[in-house]
Each structure stands twice: as structure tokens, then as C-alpha cells.
Design a protein around this motif. Structure first.
Motif, PDB file in Angstrom:
ATOM      1  N   GLU A  18       6.315  11.557  -0.502  1.00 16.06           N
ATOM      2  CA  GLU A  18       5.157  11.451   0.178  1.00 16.06           C
ATOM      3  C   GLU A  18       4.444  12.911  -0.019  1.00 16.06           C
ATOM      4  OE1 GLU A  18       3.590  11.212   4.884  1.00 16.06           O
ATOM      5  OE2 GLU A  18       5.537   9.762   4.304  1.00 16.06           O
ATOM      6  N   GLU A  19       4.977  13.980   0.047  1.00 11.59           N
ATOM      7  CA  GLU A  19       4.095  15.165  -0.094  1.00 11.59           C
ATOM      8  C   GLU A  19       3.651  15.321  -1.392  1.00 11.59           C
ATOM      9  OE1 GLU A  19       6.955  18.612   0.882  1.00 11.59           O
ATOM     10  OE2 GLU A  19       7.086  17.962   3.154  1.00 11.59           O
ATOM     11  N   ALA A  20       4.463  14.962  -2.535  1.00 14.29           N
ATOM     12  CA  ALA A  20       3.999  14.862  -3.728  1.00 14.29           C
ATOM     13  C   ALA A  20       2.764  14.037  -4.145  1.00 14.29           C
ATOM     14  CB  ALA A  20       5.111  14.446  -4.613  1.00 14.29           C
ATOM     15  N   VAL A  21       2.846  12.715  -3.451  1.00 14.26           N
ATOM     16  CA  VAL A  21       1.901  11.738  -3.694  1.00 14.26           C
ATOM     17  C   VAL A  21       0.454  12.419  -2.928  1.00 14.26           C
ATOM     18  CG1 VAL A  21       0.851   9.408  -3.086  1.00 14.26           C
ATOM     19  CG2 VAL A  21       3.447   9.828  -3.928  1.00 14.26           C
ATOM     20  N   ALA A  24      -1.094  14.965  -5.368  1.00  9.60           N
ATOM     21  CA  ALA A  24      -1.505  14.600  -6.566  1.00  9.60           C
ATOM     22  C   ALA A  24      -2.586  13.598  -6.185  1.00  9.60           C
ATOM     23  CB  ALA A  24      -0.551  13.629  -7.129  1.00  9.60           C
ATOM     24  N   LEU A  25      -2.455  12.940  -5.318  1.00 10.38           N
ATOM     25  CA  LEU A  25      -3.549  11.735  -4.950  1.00 10.38           C
ATOM     26  C   LEU A  25      -4.557  11.750  -3.715  1.00 10.38           C
ATOM     27  CD1 LEU A  25      -1.320   8.808  -6.412  1.00 10.38           C
ATOM     28  CD2 LEU A  25      -3.434   9.881  -7.527  1.00 10.38           C
ATOM     29  N   GLY A  26      -4.207  12.491  -2.786  1.00 13.07           N
ATOM     30  CA  GLY A  26      -4.609  12.620  -1.386  1.00 13.07           C
ATOM     31  C   GLY A  26      -4.041  11.797  -0.525  1.00 13.07           C
ATOM     32  N   GLU A  27      -4.243  12.270   0.803  1.00 11.40           N
ATOM     33  CA  GLU A  27      -3.801  11.797   2.085  1.00 11.40           C
ATOM     34  C   GLU A  27      -4.313  10.372   2.137  1.00 11.40           C
ATOM     35  OE1 GLU A  27      -1.559  11.178   5.287  1.00 11.40           O
ATOM     36  OE2 GLU A  27      -1.732  13.291   4.439  1.00 11.40           O
ATOM     37  N   GLU A  28      -5.489  10.004   1.805  1.00 14.79           N
ATOM     38  CA  GLU A  28      -6.051   8.469   2.038  1.00 14.79           C
ATOM     39  C   GLU A  28      -5.162   7.650   1.306  1.00 14.79           C
ATOM     40  OE1 GLU A  28      -8.044  10.667  -1.434  1.00 14.79           O
ATOM     41  OE2 GLU A  28      -7.859  11.234   0.696  1.00 14.79           O
ATOM     42  N   ILE A  29      -4.549   7.982   0.307  1.00 10.18           N
ATOM     43  CA  ILE A  29      -3.717   7.022  -0.537  1.00 10.18           C
ATOM     44  C   ILE A  29      -2.455   6.448   0.137  1.00 10.18           C
ATOM     45  CG2 ILE A  29      -2.250   8.593  -1.829  1.00 10.18           C
ATOM     46  CD1 ILE A  29      -4.123   5.922  -3.828  1.00 10.18           C
ATOM     47  N   ILE A  30      -2.147   7.154   1.197  1.00  7.27           N
ATOM     48  CA  ILE A  30      -0.993   6.783   1.982  1.00  7.27           C
ATOM     49  C   ILE A  30      -1.167   5.866   2.870  1.00  7.27           C
ATOM     50  CG2 ILE A  30       1.023   7.590   3.508  1.00  7.27           C
ATOM     51  CD1 ILE A  30       1.290   8.787   0.646  1.00  7.27           C
ATOM     52  N   GLU A  31      -0.489   4.803   3.110  1.00  2.19           N
ATOM     53  CA  GLU A  31      -0.564   3.711   3.977  1.00  2.19           C
ATOM     54  C   GLU A  31       0.964   3.477   4.384  1.00  2.19           C
ATOM     55  OE1 GLU A  31      -1.678  -1.044   4.801  1.00  2.19           O
ATOM     56  OE2 GLU A  31      -2.645   0.029   3.223  1.00  2.19           O
ATOM     57  N   ARG A  32       1.221   3.588   5.696  1.00  3.92           N
ATOM     58  CA  ARG A  32       2.491   3.544   6.242  1.00  3.92           C
ATOM     59  C   ARG A  32       2.667   2.068   6.806  1.00  3.92           C
ATOM     60  NH1 ARG A  32       0.673   8.335   6.589  1.00  3.92           N
ATOM     61  NH2 ARG A  32       2.117  10.316   6.136  1.00  3.92           N
ATOM     62  N   VAL A  33       3.679   1.433   6.317  1.00  2.00           N
ATOM     63  CA  VAL A  33       4.041   0.151   6.818  1.00  2.00           C
ATOM     64  C   VAL A  33       5.009   0.127   7.633  1.00  2.00           C
ATOM     65  CG1 VAL A  33       3.104  -0.861   4.501  1.00  2.00           C
ATOM     66  CG2 VAL A  33       5.414  -0.312   4.536  1.00  2.00           C
ATOM     67  N   LYS A  34       5.144  -0.964   8.200  1.00  3.09           N
ATOM     68  CA  LYS A  34       6.044  -1.380   9.413  1.00  3.09           C
ATOM     69  C   LYS A  34       7.391  -1.739   8.445  1.00  3.09           C
ATOM     70  CE  LYS A  34       3.115  -2.435  13.324  1.00  3.09           C
ATOM     71  NZ  LYS A  34       2.775  -3.442  14.354  1.00  3.09           N
ATOM     72  N   THR A  35       8.465  -1.790   9.254  1.00  9.70           N
ATOM     73  CA  THR A  35       9.583  -2.042   8.764  1.00  9.70           C
ATOM     74  C   THR A  35       9.603  -3.681   8.138  1.00  9.70           C
ATOM     75  OG1 THR A  35      10.854  -0.700  10.376  1.00  9.70           O
ATOM     76  CG2 THR A  35      12.076  -2.542   9.174  1.00  9.70           C
ATOM     77  N   SER A  36      10.071  -4.209   7.069  1.00  8.65           N
ATOM     78  CA  SER A  36       9.966  -5.333   6.388  1.00  8.65           C
ATOM     79  C   SER A  36      11.353  -5.911   6.160  1.00  8.65           C
ATOM     80  CB  SER A  36       9.301  -4.994   5.180  1.00  8.65           C
ATOM     81  OG  SER A  36       9.330  -6.281   4.332  1.00  8.65           O
ATOM     82  N   MET A  37      11.472  -7.112   6.300  1.00 12.34           N
ATOM     83  CA  MET A  37      12.749  -7.771   6.237  1.00 12.34           C
ATOM     84  C   MET A  37      12.811  -8.381   4.809  1.00 12.34           C
ATOM     85  SD  MET A  37      14.679  -7.239   8.669  1.00 12.34           S
ATOM     86  CE  MET A  37      15.970  -8.172   8.717  1.00 12.34           C
ATOM     87  N   PHE A  55       5.665   0.872  -2.103  1.00 10.12           N
ATOM     88  CA  PHE A  55       4.635  -0.268  -2.326  1.00 10.12           C
ATOM     89  C   PHE A  55       3.558   0.585  -2.931  1.00 10.12           C
ATOM     90  CE2 PHE A  55       7.284  -2.148   1.239  1.00 10.12           C
ATOM     91  CZ  PHE A  55       7.549  -3.301   0.444  1.00 10.12           C
ATOM     92  N   ILE A  56       3.304   0.112  -4.132  1.00  6.88           N
ATOM     93  CA  ILE A  56       2.003   0.435  -4.772  1.00  6.88           C
ATOM     94  C   ILE A  56       0.678  -0.101  -4.424  1.00  6.88           C
ATOM     95  CG2 ILE A  56       1.087   1.180  -7.021  1.00  6.88           C
ATOM     96  CD1 ILE A  56       3.688   2.824  -6.161  1.00  6.88           C
ATOM     97  N   GLY A  57       0.662  -1.149  -4.066  1.00  8.81           N
ATOM     98  CA  GLY A  57      -0.323  -1.880  -3.681  1.00  8.81           C
ATOM     99  C   GLY A  57      -1.064  -2.536  -4.929  1.00  8.81           C
TER     100      GLY A  57
END
Length: 98
Positions: A18-21, A24-37, A55-57
């Protein structure tokens, strides 16, 4: 048949990637998702070594990339491949070199 295990992201690996992303790409690229089954074979790798699942989206309605995985018309927005490669390369570099 192999045993199935849940995908549980290693906290240290996840934090480093996460720190590396963000670097490299900025905080706005990160989207935290809820737990998935969702079922995922990636858990087999995590039985051998710590890891993190991203998940790359790669969906994009403007390009027709709207179908789910395993659908016969599944496709991705190939412009997102650069995001995935950047995340993996920078994440690996950070884990190897700090």
C-alpha cells in the motif's frame, strides 16, 4: 482435491505494498474494500508465503468492460494493466529493499 483456505492478507506485506502504491500512483488510487467472500485460489500461495491480494479495478463501462469474471464476454480495460504492473513492481521493490 486440495484444501481450500481463506485469503487473508498479511498485514506487513499489505502495508508495504500500500505504501509503495501510494508513493508511485498517489493516495487517490487506493480504495479500501470491505471483506469479501469471493473464492480465490490465491490462498494456496499464502499457505507457502505471506502475501496480499489486490483488486486492480479493470472494469470500464465506456469500453464495454462490464461483465464479471468467467462470463464469456468478460474483458478488461487494458489501460489498467499499467496500474497493476506499477503496483506489483513497486510493491516488490519496497518489500525487497525497504
Amino acid at each position: 482435491m486440495p484444501y481450500l483456505f481463506p485469503v487473508i492478507n498479511d498485514k506487513t506485506v499489505t502495508r508495504a505494498v500500500e505504501e509503495a502504491v501510494v508513493e508511485a500512483l498517489g493516495e487517490e488510487i487506493i480504495e479500501r474494500v470491505k471483506t469479501s467472500m469471493v473464492g480465490e485460489d490465491f490462498s494456496a500461495y499464502q499457505q507457502v508465503t505471506p502475501g496480499t491480494f489486490l483488486f486492480i479495478g479493470a472494469g470500464n463501462p465506456d469500453k464495454g468492460a462490464v461483465y464479471p469474471h468467467h462470463h464469456p464476454r468478460f474483458t478488461i480495460d487494458e489501460d489498467t494493466l499499467a496500474i497493476g504492473v506499477t503496483a506489483l513492481v513497486h510493491g516488490a521493490w519496497k518489500l525487497l529493499h525497504g
